[in-house]
Design a protein around this motif. Structure first.
Motif, PDB file in Angstrom:
ATOM      1  N   THR A  88       0.810  -1.221   0.000  1.00 17.84           N
ATOM      2  CA  THR A  88       0.000   0.000   0.000  1.00 17.84           C
ATOM      3  C   THR A  88       0.844   1.273   0.000  1.00 17.84           C
ATOM      4  OG1 THR A  88      -0.107   0.059   2.419  1.00 17.84           O
ATOM      5  CG2 THR A  88      -1.807  -1.224   1.268  1.00 17.84           C
ATOM      6  N   SER A  89       2.139   1.152   0.190  1.00 15.50           N
ATOM      7  CA  SER A  89       2.970   2.347   0.337  1.00 15.50           C
ATOM      8  C   SER A  89       4.053   2.451  -0.730  1.00 15.50           C
ATOM      9  CB  SER A  89       3.621   2.362   1.724  1.00 15.50           C
ATOM     10  OG  SER A  89       4.460   1.237   1.885  1.00 15.50           O
ATOM     11  N   VAL A  90       3.762   1.971  -1.932  1.00 22.34           N
ATOM     12  CA  VAL A  90       4.756   1.975  -2.995  1.00 22.34           C
ATOM     13  C   VAL A  90       4.818   3.343  -3.668  1.00 22.34           C
ATOM     14  CG1 VAL A  90       5.480   0.931  -5.171  1.00 22.34           C
ATOM     15  CG2 VAL A  90       4.411  -0.473  -3.411  1.00 22.34           C
ATOM     16  N   ASP A  91       5.996   3.914  -3.723  1.00 20.12           N
ATOM     17  CA  ASP A  91       6.256   5.162  -4.438  1.00 20.12           C
ATOM     18  C   ASP A  91       7.099   4.813  -5.657  1.00 20.12           C
ATOM     19  OD1 ASP A  91       7.294   7.548  -5.419  1.00 20.12           O
ATOM     20  OD2 ASP A  91       7.462   8.464  -3.441  1.00 20.12           O
TER      21      ASP A  91
ATOM     22  N   LYS B 155       8.219   6.495  -8.222  1.00 16.78           N
ATOM     23  CA  LYS B 155       9.327   7.392  -8.549  1.00 16.78           C
ATOM     24  C   LYS B 155      10.542   7.107  -7.669  1.00 16.78           C
ATOM     25  CE  LYS B 155       7.619  10.102 -11.801  1.00 16.78           C
ATOM     26  NZ  LYS B 155       8.235  10.180 -13.151  1.00 16.78           N
ATOM     27  N   SER B 156      10.292   6.937  -6.370  1.00 19.60           N
ATOM     28  CA  SER B 156      11.393   6.630  -5.449  1.00 19.60           C
ATOM     29  C   SER B 156      12.002   5.279  -5.764  1.00 19.60           C
ATOM     30  CB  SER B 156      10.903   6.660  -4.002  1.00 19.60           C
ATOM     31  OG  SER B 156      10.507   7.957  -3.634  1.00 19.60           O
ATOM     32  N   LEU B 157      11.131   4.314  -6.114  1.00 20.43           N
ATOM     33  CA  LEU B 157      11.607   2.973  -6.439  1.00 20.43           C
ATOM     34  C   LEU B 157      12.471   2.998  -7.693  1.00 20.43           C
ATOM     35  CD1 LEU B 157      11.412   0.151  -5.279  1.00 20.43           C
ATOM     36  CD2 LEU B 157       9.268  -0.174  -6.541  1.00 20.43           C
ATOM     37  N   GLN B 158      12.045   3.751  -8.700  1.00 20.65           N
ATOM     38  CA  GLN B 158      12.845   3.902  -9.916  1.00 20.65           C
ATOM     39  C   GLN B 158      14.205   4.526  -9.600  1.00 20.65           C
ATOM     40  OE1 GLN B 158      10.012   6.268 -12.122  1.00 20.65           O
ATOM     41  NE2 GLN B 158       9.665   4.631 -13.603  1.00 20.65           N
ATOM     42  N   SER B 159      14.183   5.581  -8.785  1.00 14.82           N
ATOM     43  CA  SER B 159      15.431   6.259  -8.421  1.00 14.82           C
ATOM     44  C   SER B 159      16.361   5.340  -7.647  1.00 14.82           C
ATOM     45  CB  SER B 159      15.125   7.506  -7.580  1.00 14.82           C
ATOM     46  OG  SER B 159      14.399   8.458  -8.335  1.00 14.82           O
ATOM     47  N   ASP B 160      15.778   4.539  -6.753  1.00 17.01           N
ATOM     48  CA  ASP B 160      16.591   3.608  -5.961  1.00 17.01           C
ATOM     49  C   ASP B 160      17.240   2.554  -6.849  1.00 17.01           C
ATOM     50  OD1 ASP B 160      15.930   4.957  -3.663  1.00 17.01           O
ATOM     51  OD2 ASP B 160      14.386   3.534  -3.023  1.00 17.01           O
ATOM     52  N   ILE B 161      16.488   2.039  -7.807  1.00 16.30           N
ATOM     53  CA  ILE B 161      17.034   1.022  -8.711  1.00 16.30           C
ATOM     54  C   ILE B 161      18.140   1.625  -9.566  1.00 16.30           C
ATOM     55  CG2 ILE B 161      16.528  -0.457 -10.700  1.00 16.30           C
ATOM     56  CD1 ILE B 161      13.757  -0.951  -9.459  1.00 16.30           C
ATOM     57  N   LEU B 162      17.903   2.832 -10.094  1.00 17.29           N
ATOM     58  CA  LEU B 162      18.932   3.498 -10.893  1.00 17.29           C
ATOM     59  C   LEU B 162      20.194   3.719 -10.069  1.00 17.29           C
ATOM     60  CD1 LEU B 162      19.850   4.982 -13.470  1.00 17.29           C
ATOM     61  CD2 LEU B 162      18.815   7.067 -12.508  1.00 17.29           C
TER      62      LEU B 162
ATOM     63  N   ALA C 152       5.003  -1.369 -12.321  1.00 22.53           N
ATOM     64  CA  ALA C 152       3.550  -1.326 -12.203  1.00 22.53           C
ATOM     65  C   ALA C 152       3.128  -2.340 -11.144  1.00 22.53           C
ATOM     66  CB  ALA C 152       2.879  -1.640 -13.540  1.00 22.53           C
ATOM     67  N   LYS C 153       1.956  -2.107 -10.556  1.00 19.77           N
ATOM     68  CA  LYS C 153       1.454  -2.980  -9.494  1.00 19.77           C
ATOM     69  C   LYS C 153       0.158  -3.662  -9.930  1.00 19.77           C
ATOM     70  CE  LYS C 153      -0.374  -1.224  -5.736  1.00 19.77           C
ATOM     71  NZ  LYS C 153      -0.538  -0.549  -4.427  1.00 19.77           N
ATOM     72  N   SER C 154       0.073  -4.960  -9.696  1.00 20.96           N
ATOM     73  CA  SER C 154      -1.143  -5.699 -10.008  1.00 20.96           C
ATOM     74  C   SER C 154      -2.163  -5.516  -8.889  1.00 20.96           C
ATOM     75  CB  SER C 154      -0.827  -7.187 -10.178  1.00 20.96           C
ATOM     76  OG  SER C 154      -0.497  -7.761  -8.914  1.00 20.96           O
ATOM     77  N   ARG C 155      -3.393  -5.965  -9.126  1.00 24.54           N
ATOM     78  CA  ARG C 155      -4.445  -5.863  -8.110  1.00 24.54           C
ATOM     79  C   ARG C 155      -4.082  -6.619  -6.844  1.00 24.54           C
ATOM     80  NH1 ARG C 155     -10.282  -6.561 -11.215  1.00 24.54           N
ATOM     81  NH2 ARG C 155     -10.192  -4.617 -12.431  1.00 24.54           N
ATOM     82  N   SER C 156      -3.321  -7.686  -7.005  1.00 21.49           N
ATOM     83  CA  SER C 156      -2.933  -8.505  -5.848  1.00 21.49           C
ATOM     84  C   SER C 156      -1.712  -7.942  -5.120  1.00 21.49           C
ATOM     85  CB  SER C 156      -2.663  -9.947  -6.287  1.00 21.49           C
ATOM     86  OG  SER C 156      -1.688  -9.984  -7.301  1.00 21.49           O
ATOM     87  N   GLY C 157      -1.179  -6.816  -5.594  1.00 23.74           N
ATOM     88  CA  GLY C 157      -0.076  -6.165  -4.899  1.00 23.74           C
ATOM     89  C   GLY C 157       1.304  -6.542  -5.369  1.00 23.74           C
ATOM     90  N   TYR C 158       1.404  -7.362  -6.431  1.00 28.64           N
ATOM     91  CA  TYR C 158       2.721  -7.718  -6.955  1.00 28.64           C
ATOM     92  C   TYR C 158       3.245  -6.592  -7.837  1.00 28.64           C
ATOM     93  CZ  TYR C 158       2.134 -12.480  -5.284  1.00 28.64           C
ATOM     94  OH  TYR C 158       1.971 -13.584  -4.491  1.00 28.64           O
ATOM     95  N   LEU C 159       4.530  -6.321  -7.705  1.00 27.54           N
ATOM     96  CA  LEU C 159       5.166  -5.314  -8.538  1.00 27.54           C
ATOM     97  C   LEU C 159       5.815  -5.976  -9.749  1.00 27.54           C
ATOM     98  CD1 LEU C 159       6.894  -2.981  -5.919  1.00 27.54           C
ATOM     99  CD2 LEU C 159       4.664  -2.724  -7.016  1.00 27.54           C
TER     100      LEU C 159
ATOM    101  N   LYS D 161       6.672  -9.324  -4.619  1.00 26.84           N
ATOM    102  CA  LYS D 161       6.407  -8.346  -3.558  1.00 26.84           C
ATOM    103  C   LYS D 161       7.758  -8.006  -2.939  1.00 26.84           C
ATOM    104  CE  LYS D 161       1.635  -9.689  -2.725  1.00 26.84           C
ATOM    105  NZ  LYS D 161       0.595 -10.062  -1.731  1.00 26.84           N
ATOM    106  N   ILE D 162       8.495  -7.172  -3.657  1.00 23.32           N
ATOM    107  CA  ILE D 162       9.906  -6.932  -3.362  1.00 23.32           C
ATOM    108  C   ILE D 162      10.220  -5.454  -3.507  1.00 23.32           C
ATOM    109  CG2 ILE D 162      10.854  -9.208  -3.878  1.00 23.32           C
ATOM    110  CD1 ILE D 162      11.107  -8.419  -6.764  1.00 23.32           C
ATOM    111  N   ASN D 163      11.319  -5.027  -2.867  1.00 20.00           N
ATOM    112  CA  ASN D 163      11.752  -3.641  -2.976  1.00 20.00           C
ATOM    113  C   ASN D 163      12.948  -3.542  -3.917  1.00 20.00           C
ATOM    114  OD1 ASN D 163      14.051  -4.420  -1.487  1.00 20.00           O
ATOM    115  ND2 ASN D 163      13.072  -3.901   0.455  1.00 20.00           N
ATOM    116  N   ALA D 164      13.535  -2.336  -4.013  1.00 17.29           N
ATOM    117  CA  ALA D 164      14.627  -2.110  -4.965  1.00 17.29           C
ATOM    118  C   ALA D 164      15.834  -2.991  -4.673  1.00 17.29           C
ATOM    119  CB  ALA D 164      15.034  -0.631  -4.945  1.00 17.29           C
ATOM    120  N   GLU D 165      16.206  -3.072  -3.397  1.00 15.48           N
ATOM    121  CA  GLU D 165      17.374  -3.884  -3.027  1.00 15.48           C
ATOM    122  C   GLU D 165      17.148  -5.353  -3.350  1.00 15.48           C
ATOM    123  OE1 GLU D 165      15.933  -1.679  -1.070  1.00 15.48           O
ATOM    124  OE2 GLU D 165      17.468  -0.123  -0.841  1.00 15.48           O
ATOM    125  N   GLN D 166      15.948  -5.845  -3.114  1.00 13.62           N
ATOM    126  CA  GLN D 166      15.663  -7.261  -3.344  1.00 13.62           C
ATOM    127  C   GLN D 166      15.651  -7.612  -4.824  1.00 13.62           C
ATOM    128  OE1 GLN D 166      12.092  -7.070  -1.004  1.00 13.62           O
ATOM    129  NE2 GLN D 166      12.950  -8.321   0.640  1.00 13.62           N
TER     130      GLN D 166
END
Length: 207
Positions: A78-81, A83-90, A191-198, A159-164
């Motif tokens: 529920t708290s996915v940003d 833009k921040s995620l893209q920046s973190d991956i870059l 992008a995020k699916s209805r089930s919360g997967y990125l 269901k993972i973050n940039a580091e993962q």
């Protein structure tokens, strides 16, 4: 235009989809559909080609049917940003490249738009998880950015973050090869699916 491997990874499982192999399979299957095939090859060879066709088919990517193992992943859908995620991956990509003495990749709006569209199509189920539409994406980018000397693509979901997601890619030789490759441009779509997967897409380009 030279193509590198295009690769997909799901949570802690990694699957490979080399573009060149996929194209070879499609050319072979097209040959099998020709009406004169039965006349061109003796029956013994027909059996052999049928077996080869089966082997090629079972080697086609089955990414979309795999389910990630996320039992050990801490994640708040529920708290996915984005833009921040893209920046973190870059940042993580360029930190890894800098440690190897490689040039930093520059984020491209055009490549990010194509990557985001692909991630959205996968997240919404309009396209199977993998690299469908890769040629079209690269053709679009070639028109927008001019002649491209090399291209590549990594995808992942979970269901993972940039580091993962970066850890997964860097622990896969093929994905790591793209991240460390001779490229100058990157696009990152999420992008995020209805089930919360990125759903993640990285596009790599060299002009």
């Amino acid at each position: 235009m030279r193509r590198t491997l295009v690769l997909c990874t799901i949570a802690d499982q990694v699957l490979y989809l080399p573009y060149e192999i996929s194209a070879l399979q499609m050319r072979y299957l097209h040959l099998m559909k020709k009406r004169n095939f039965e006349l061109k090859y003796p029956s013994a060879l027909n059996v052999l080609y049928t077996i080869l066709t089966f082997l090629l088919l079972i080697n086609l990517p089955a990414c979309a049917q795999q389910k990630p193992n996320t039992s050990s992943i801490s994640y708040d859908a529920t708290s996915v940003d984005f833009k921040s995620l893209q920046s973190d991956i870059l940042k993580l990509v360029n930190q890894h490249r800098a440690a190897l003495g490689l040039n930093a990749l520059q984020m491209s709006d055009a490549a990010t738009t194509e990557a985001a569209k692909h991630s959205t199509d996968m997240a919404k189920g309009r396209m199977s998880f993998g690299h469908d539409g890769y040629d079209e994406r690269m053709t679009n980018l070639n028109k927008k950015l001019g002649s491209l000397r090399a291209t590549g693509e990594n995808v992942a979901y979970g269901k993972i973050n940039a580091e993962q997601v970066m850890d997964m890619w860097l622990n896969s030789p093929g994905h790591k090869k793209n991240i460390e490759g001779n490229f100058s441009i990157i696009g990152i779509g999420i992008a995020k699916s209805r089930s919360g997967y990125l759903y993640f897409t990285q596009i790599f380009l060299l002009k």
